[in-house]
Every structure is written in C-alpha cells, then in structure tokens.
Motif scaffolding. Structure first.
Motif, PDB file in Angstrom:
ATOM      1  N   ASN A 171       0.861  -1.175   0.000  1.00  0.00           N
ATOM      2  CA  ASN A 171       0.000   0.000   0.000  1.00  0.00           C
ATOM      3  C   ASN A 171       0.901   1.229   0.000  1.00  0.00           C
ATOM      4  O   ASN A 171       1.684   1.433   0.932  1.00  0.00           O
ATOM      5  CB  ASN A 171      -0.910  -0.015   1.239  1.00  0.00           C
ATOM      6  N   ALA A 172       0.819   2.023  -1.063  1.00  0.00           N
ATOM      7  CA  ALA A 172       1.648   3.226  -1.199  1.00  0.00           C
ATOM      8  C   ALA A 172       0.731   4.445  -1.222  1.00  0.00           C
ATOM      9  O   ALA A 172      -0.176   4.537  -2.067  1.00  0.00           O
ATOM     10  CB  ALA A 172       2.484   3.163  -2.462  1.00  0.00           C
ATOM     11  N   ARG A 173       0.956   5.380  -0.295  1.00  0.00           N
ATOM     12  CA  ARG A 173       0.098   6.557  -0.175  1.00  0.00           C
ATOM     13  C   ARG A 173       0.925   7.810  -0.364  1.00  0.00           C
ATOM     14  O   ARG A 173       1.879   8.058   0.373  1.00  0.00           O
ATOM     15  CB  ARG A 173      -0.589   6.580   1.190  1.00  0.00           C
ATOM     16  N   TYR A 174       0.552   8.607  -1.373  1.00  0.00           N
ATOM     17  CA  TYR A 174       1.243   9.862  -1.667  1.00  0.00           C
ATOM     18  C   TYR A 174       0.373  11.031  -1.213  1.00  0.00           C
ATOM     19  O   TYR A 174      -0.810  11.125  -1.544  1.00  0.00           O
ATOM     20  CB  TYR A 174       1.528   9.976  -3.163  1.00  0.00           C
ATOM     21  N   ARG A 175       0.980  11.920  -0.433  1.00  0.00           N
ATOM     22  CA  ARG A 175       0.265  13.056   0.135  1.00  0.00           C
ATOM     23  C   ARG A 175       0.294  14.226  -0.852  1.00  0.00           C
ATOM     24  O   ARG A 175       1.334  14.843  -1.093  1.00  0.00           O
ATOM     25  CB  ARG A 175       0.908  13.466   1.458  1.00  0.00           C
ATOM     26  N   LEU A 176      -0.870  14.522  -1.456  1.00  0.00           N
ATOM     27  CA  LEU A 176      -0.979  15.655  -2.373  1.00  0.00           C
ATOM     28  C   LEU A 176      -1.026  16.966  -1.615  1.00  0.00           C
ATOM     29  O   LEU A 176      -0.551  17.998  -2.107  1.00  0.00           O
ATOM     30  CB  LEU A 176      -2.231  15.509  -3.232  1.00  0.00           C
ATOM     31  N   SER A 177      -1.617  16.934  -0.435  1.00  0.00           N
ATOM     32  CA  SER A 177      -1.686  18.066   0.478  1.00  0.00           C
ATOM     33  C   SER A 177      -1.884  17.479   1.866  1.00  0.00           C
ATOM     34  O   SER A 177      -2.033  16.258   2.007  1.00  0.00           O
ATOM     35  CB  SER A 177      -2.848  19.002   0.090  1.00  0.00           C
ATOM     36  N   PRO A 178      -1.904  18.289   2.904  1.00  0.00           N
ATOM     37  CA  PRO A 178      -2.095  17.706   4.242  1.00  0.00           C
ATOM     38  C   PRO A 178      -3.365  16.894   4.397  1.00  0.00           C
ATOM     39  O   PRO A 178      -3.456  16.034   5.281  1.00  0.00           O
ATOM     40  CB  PRO A 178      -2.110  18.948   5.151  1.00  0.00           C
ATOM     41  N   THR A 179      -4.370  17.117   3.531  1.00  0.00           N
ATOM     42  CA  THR A 179      -5.647  16.412   3.669  1.00  0.00           C
ATOM     43  C   THR A 179      -6.094  15.701   2.394  1.00  0.00           C
ATOM     44  O   THR A 179      -7.250  15.293   2.287  1.00  0.00           O
ATOM     45  CB  THR A 179      -6.750  17.409   4.086  1.00  0.00           C
ATOM     46  N   GLU A 180      -5.180  15.499   1.421  1.00  0.00           N
ATOM     47  CA  GLU A 180      -5.540  14.857   0.152  1.00  0.00           C
ATOM     48  C   GLU A 180      -4.485  13.819  -0.207  1.00  0.00           C
ATOM     49  O   GLU A 180      -3.284  14.075  -0.081  1.00  0.00           O
ATOM     50  CB  GLU A 180      -5.653  15.909  -0.949  1.00  0.00           C
ATOM     51  N   PHE A 181      -4.943  12.644  -0.692  1.00  0.00           N
ATOM     52  CA  PHE A 181      -4.043  11.519  -0.881  1.00  0.00           C
ATOM     53  C   PHE A 181      -4.360  10.767  -2.181  1.00  0.00           C
ATOM     54  O   PHE A 181      -5.518  10.653  -2.590  1.00  0.00           O
ATOM     55  CB  PHE A 181      -4.153  10.530   0.288  1.00  0.00           C
ATOM     56  N   LEU A 182      -3.307  10.228  -2.769  1.00  0.00           N
ATOM     57  CA  LEU A 182      -3.418   9.296  -3.885  1.00  0.00           C
ATOM     58  C   LEU A 182      -2.795   7.983  -3.427  1.00  0.00           C
ATOM     59  O   LEU A 182      -1.647   7.954  -2.988  1.00  0.00           O
ATOM     60  CB  LEU A 182      -2.684   9.834  -5.117  1.00  0.00           C
ATOM     61  N   VAL A 183      -3.557   6.889  -3.517  1.00  0.00           N
ATOM     62  CA  VAL A 183      -3.134   5.605  -2.969  1.00  0.00           C
ATOM     63  C   VAL A 183      -3.192   4.536  -4.049  1.00  0.00           C
ATOM     64  O   VAL A 183      -4.171   4.445  -4.805  1.00  0.00           O
ATOM     65  CB  VAL A 183      -4.032   5.180  -1.782  1.00  0.00           C
ATOM     66  N   GLY A 184      -2.148   3.726  -4.104  1.00  0.00           N
ATOM     67  CA  GLY A 184      -2.162   2.523  -4.932  1.00  0.00           C
ATOM     68  C   GLY A 184      -1.946   1.316  -4.042  1.00  0.00           C
ATOM     69  O   GLY A 184      -1.161   1.372  -3.092  1.00  0.00           O
ATOM     70  N   TYR A 185      -2.652   0.212  -4.332  1.00  0.00           N
ATOM     71  CA  TYR A 185      -2.566  -0.932  -3.421  1.00  0.00           C
ATOM     72  C   TYR A 185      -2.710  -2.263  -4.158  1.00  0.00           C
ATOM     73  O   TYR A 185      -3.278  -2.334  -5.259  1.00  0.00           O
ATOM     74  CB  TYR A 185      -3.632  -0.835  -2.320  1.00  0.00           C
ATOM     75  N   GLY A 186      -2.170  -3.294  -3.525  1.00  0.00           N
ATOM     76  CA  GLY A 186      -2.325  -4.661  -3.990  1.00  0.00           C
ATOM     77  C   GLY A 186      -2.426  -5.588  -2.787  1.00  0.00           C
ATOM     78  O   GLY A 186      -1.613  -5.498  -1.862  1.00  0.00           O
ATOM     79  N   TYR A 187      -3.437  -6.459  -2.792  1.00  0.00           N
ATOM     80  CA  TYR A 187      -3.660  -7.409  -1.699  1.00  0.00           C
ATOM     81  C   TYR A 187      -3.783  -8.802  -2.308  1.00  0.00           C
ATOM     82  O   TYR A 187      -4.722  -9.077  -3.055  1.00  0.00           O
ATOM     83  CB  TYR A 187      -4.926  -7.035  -0.912  1.00  0.00           C
ATOM     84  N   LEU A 188      -2.828  -9.669  -1.986  1.00  0.00           N
ATOM     85  CA  LEU A 188      -2.768 -11.010  -2.562  1.00  0.00           C
ATOM     86  C   LEU A 188      -3.021 -12.021  -1.449  1.00  0.00           C
ATOM     87  O   LEU A 188      -2.182 -12.217  -0.574  1.00  0.00           O
ATOM     88  CB  LEU A 188      -1.409 -11.263  -3.225  1.00  0.00           C
ATOM     89  N   SER A 189      -4.174 -12.655  -1.504  1.00  0.00           N
ATOM     90  CA  SER A 189      -4.599 -13.576  -0.456  1.00  0.00           C
ATOM     91  C   SER A 189      -4.537 -15.009  -0.950  1.00  0.00           C
ATOM     92  O   SER A 189      -5.231 -15.382  -1.901  1.00  0.00           O
ATOM     93  CB  SER A 189      -6.022 -13.250  -0.004  1.00  0.00           C
TER      94      SER A 189
END
Length: 478
Positions: free
Chosen positions: A233-251
């Motif tokens: 899970n990678a979360r990039y902070r665009l501003s103090p209250t805005e985020f762009l997240v990419g994720y992968g969950y392999l079960s």
C-alpha cells in the motif's frame, strides 16, 4: 627585586575558580545514569482500554428449523419467530508497549470479552464461520457476534534501526486507508488481528509505504485461519488532507469460512478455494477553500480475480465515487459504491476489511451476495463542542438481478432494501467516550438463494430480513 606577583596571582585564582565551577558539571555528567531497558518500559505507551456495550437486535423472520430438539431445548423442531437479542458485553484490552531501546521495542496486549447478559446468538458453531453458522444453544435468538474470548490480542517487536522505517514482527492490528480492504474490525468486541511481518517506510518525501507478509488471520469469530496474505500500500500526500493511494492485496487463504456465502449452496461450493488478488487505486481527500469552507471527494477503482489456485469464478470489480462539502462544523456528502457480480456466480469480496462500516451498520452485507451490491448513500455529520452527530441513508440494490421468494424460475428483483443509521458520540474527556447508535434495515424484494424458493423452505434463510439494532457504548482508554 621580585616582579609584582599580582597578575600571576590573579591568573592562578581565575584558574582555580574555573576549575571549581566546572567540577560539579563534570561530576554530574559522570554520574548521569545510563538509560536502561527498565527506563524504556517505564516511559512506554499504554495499550489498555475497557469497553462496555449493550446491543439490542430485533429481526423479522424465522429461525433455522432443521436442528433436532435433542440438541438443546432452544432448538425447536417447528419454525418460530427469532427472539430479540439483548447482549451486554465487556471488552478488556490490557497492554503496554515499551519505548525504543537500542532501536527495539516490545508490545504485548491481552484481550478478554465477557458476556454479562447472553440472550443472543454469538454466531459461532465449532469451526463453521460462514454466514449460516449459529451458536447451537442460542439458536432461538438474533445474532450478536461477540463471543466469550480470552487470548493474546497483540504481541510484536518493533525495530527502527533504519531512518524513517519501522519493521514490526508478530501479532498486530492493521488499518489501511478507510479500512475497506484491511482493518481490525474494532467495532466488534473480538478484533481481527494478523500474524506476520510488516514494514512501514516514509523515506520518499510525502510518501508512506506499507508492505506486509501475514501467515495467519485471527477472525472475530475467534477462529484462526492459516494461509498467506501479501500487502503493498503506497500513499502519496498531495496536500495535508488529500491523498493518492495505490494498493495490492494477494490472499492465498483457500478457506476463510465464507465459501457458501461467496459461491452459493452445495458441498462443492463450501470447498471452493477463496484465494484471490485485488489491485486498485484511490484518490481521496478534503480540499479547503477557506478556513470555514471545504470540499470532500473520493474516486476509487479496484479489480479482483483468482490467485494461486483460487476458484476461477472470482472475477469482479469495485468502484466508489462521491463528494460533498463542509461548512464550519457541518459536513454532507453523496456517494455510490459498487461491488460487482460475475454473472451471479461470485461478487467482489473484502474479507479482511472492517465491513461493519459499509452498506449500513446493521451488518446485512458483511459478505457480498453473489448478485453484487450497488449502494447509493448520503452522509451528514455535525460537531457541537465535544459531541458529534452522524446520520446516513442507503439505497441498496444488486448489480445483477436475483431470484425472489415465491417467484419461481422467472421472478427476479434488484432492490435489497434501504437502511438508515444515526449516532451521537460524546467525548467526555481524554479518557472517557460514550456513544449511542441506531440502525434500521427495511427489505424490498425478497431475496432467494435459488429459483423456486418458497416462503416456508430452508432457502428463505437467504432473505435479507427487516432488522433494527441499537447500541449503547461506554469506553475508558488509559
């Protein structure tokens, strides 16, 4: 004739004075005690809380009538109305995490859940934890999934020897993003925790990276499931209250106790391999325009498919779109969330998420029906001092049409029903919190698990019955 001794006397006096002044400092430095492991324990973090909760459940419909009366006096051989549930339970979490000592810290937390009034069905039945599971000696009652439980809730070691990095090994809580996909289900008294290793890193500016490998999940039914779960899970902070997240969950958990609910009735479906992989992207945040006015928005998409021998019917997608605004202490937003269906064979699932927070609090959709879910809802919150008011309203439809009760092979529908929820939370002080919550689900089309289901057949247990729930909670956190 001797030279005037006064300059030299002044020099010697000054040297003696400086030495005298410096001696205590040197002695104090030499006597400064070493920071020990006991100091790390004493200056650590408390992980202790006590939560008392009353839960009331009123549900329409009949209890399962296929159990022998010999099993228990509360298992009648004829169908009867489900009794209202009254559950009073206490959850005690007792734990401590040490402060770092040479970049190492240790955390241990015990959990005990005790039933103070057990007029309810806690949903457990041996190792069965699918949607049909029942506590045999309380089958006459509506469900409240808060069984008696005593165990190690968390036990892990943290290492922070690399800058901006934390490595955690052991049993641990995990909450990512809005806990839709990975969460600890903390609303229930027994929490969901994971056994394995996780790494949290903030080396890249404005970026948080979480990766993990877990080999066991401890579910809210108190069942331990073995397998492999890989998380990135990678979360990039665009501003103090805005985020762009990419994720992968392999079960690679072939059995999470949900086969019947995921794939339908029949022994073959109970044994279906549930291993799956999910990849997605999420844009979410609050954009302030002035100190008093702001906009909220969310756009998210994910794809789910089979993984490492998982059933090939696992093929579905997910989206959430919505937004709103806030003025001073008031916020309102409108959203739509879709968990799609693969031609009524399988629907998008989130087995590791805190699903109580989605599709309403009455918990009619903890597992997605095979016809999928399209949830359109409006949410409003208002803060007045230390009190927060919450309300939402859901219109719940399917992605694919489903069979209906008494409808034969041709009668179908697509409206599960509606639900509204309301809550008032009072943060009394830094330690005490109290909460009053209410939820009501009203059924529309009478969902059936298969064609030609009649109102008196066992298949009516697939119906999503009218249900009301009330919660009163008091919690003390150290």
């Amino acid at each position: 004739m001797n030279a005037n001794p006064q300059p030299r006397l002044r020099q010697v006096s000054m040297a003696i004075l400086l030495a005298a002044l410096s001696t205590p400092a040197l002695a104090e430095e030499e006597l400064l005690p070493e920071y020990t492991f006991m100091d790390a324990i004493k200056t650590g973090k408390n992980m202790t809380s006590f939560r008392l909760r009353y839960e009331y459940v009123q549900q329409d419909g009949l209890q399962p009538n296929n159990l022998s009366n010999a099993a228990n006096s509360l298992n009648p051989t004829r169908a009867e109305d489900i009794k209202d549930a009254n559950a009073l339970t206490l959850r005690s979490l007792i734990g401590w995490q040490t402060a770092p000592f040479h970049n190492w810290s240790i955390a241990a937390q015990l959990i005990n859940v005790s039933k103070l009034d057990d007029d309810f069905n806690d949903g457990t039945n041996g190792f069965r934890t699918n949607g049909a599971s029942n506590q045999n000696n309380r089958i006459a009652y509506a469900k409240v999934v808060d069984p008696d439980h005593t165990d190690i809730n968390q036990l892990y070691v943290d290492w922070t020897g690399i800058k901006n990095t934390r490595v955690r090994a052991g049993r641990q809580q995990v909450n990512l993003d809005n806990v839709r996909f990975i969460g600890d289900i903390a609303f229930r008294q027994v929490m969901q925790v994971f056994d394995g290793v996780s790494v949290f890193n903030k080396t890249i500016p404005d970026t948080e990276l979480f990766v993990a490998h877990f080999e066991k999940v401890n579910q809210i039914f108190t069942t331990e499931r073995n397998g492999n779960l890989e998380i990135i899970n990678a979360r990039y902070r665009l501003s103090p209250t805005e985020f762009l997240v990419g994720y992968g969950y392999l079960s690679a958990f072939d059995n999470l106790g949900m086969g019947n609910a995921w794939f339908g009735t029949g022994a073959a479906n109970l044994a279906a391999d549930q291993s799956n992989k999910t990849f997605g992207i999420r844009l979410d945040g609050t954009h302030p325009f002035t100190p008093n006015y702001r906009a909220h928005y969310t756009a998210e998409y994910a794809k789910q498919s089979d993984y490492k021998g998982g059933d090939d019917r696992i093929d579905a997608h997910y989206y959430k779109l919505g937004g709103g605004f806030g003025i001073d202490n008031f916020n309102v937003r409108i959203d739509q969330e879709l968990l799609s269906s693969n031609k009524n064979q399988f629907a998008f699932q989130t087995p590791f998420g805190t699903n109580h927070l989605f599709q309403g609090w009455v918990d009619k959709f903890l597992v997605t029906p095979r016809a999928g879910i399209k949830d359109s809802f409006v949410t409003a919150t208002y803060r007045y001092g230390d009190v927060v008011f919450f309300a939402d309203y859901h219109v719940l439809a399917s992605d694919e049409d489903f069979y209906t009760v008494n409808g034969g092979a041709s009668r179908t529908g697509n409206r599960y029903g509606t639900e509204w929820n309301a809550a008032m939370t009072w943060n009394v002080d830094k330690n005490w919190m109290t909460k009053l919550e209410y939820g009501k689900f009203s059924e529309d089309d009478h969902f059936a698990a298969a064609a030609n289901t009649t109102s008196n057949a066992a298949g009516t247990r697939g119906r999503i019955r009218d249900t009301e729930k009330l919660w009163l909670t008091a919690m003390y956190t150290f």
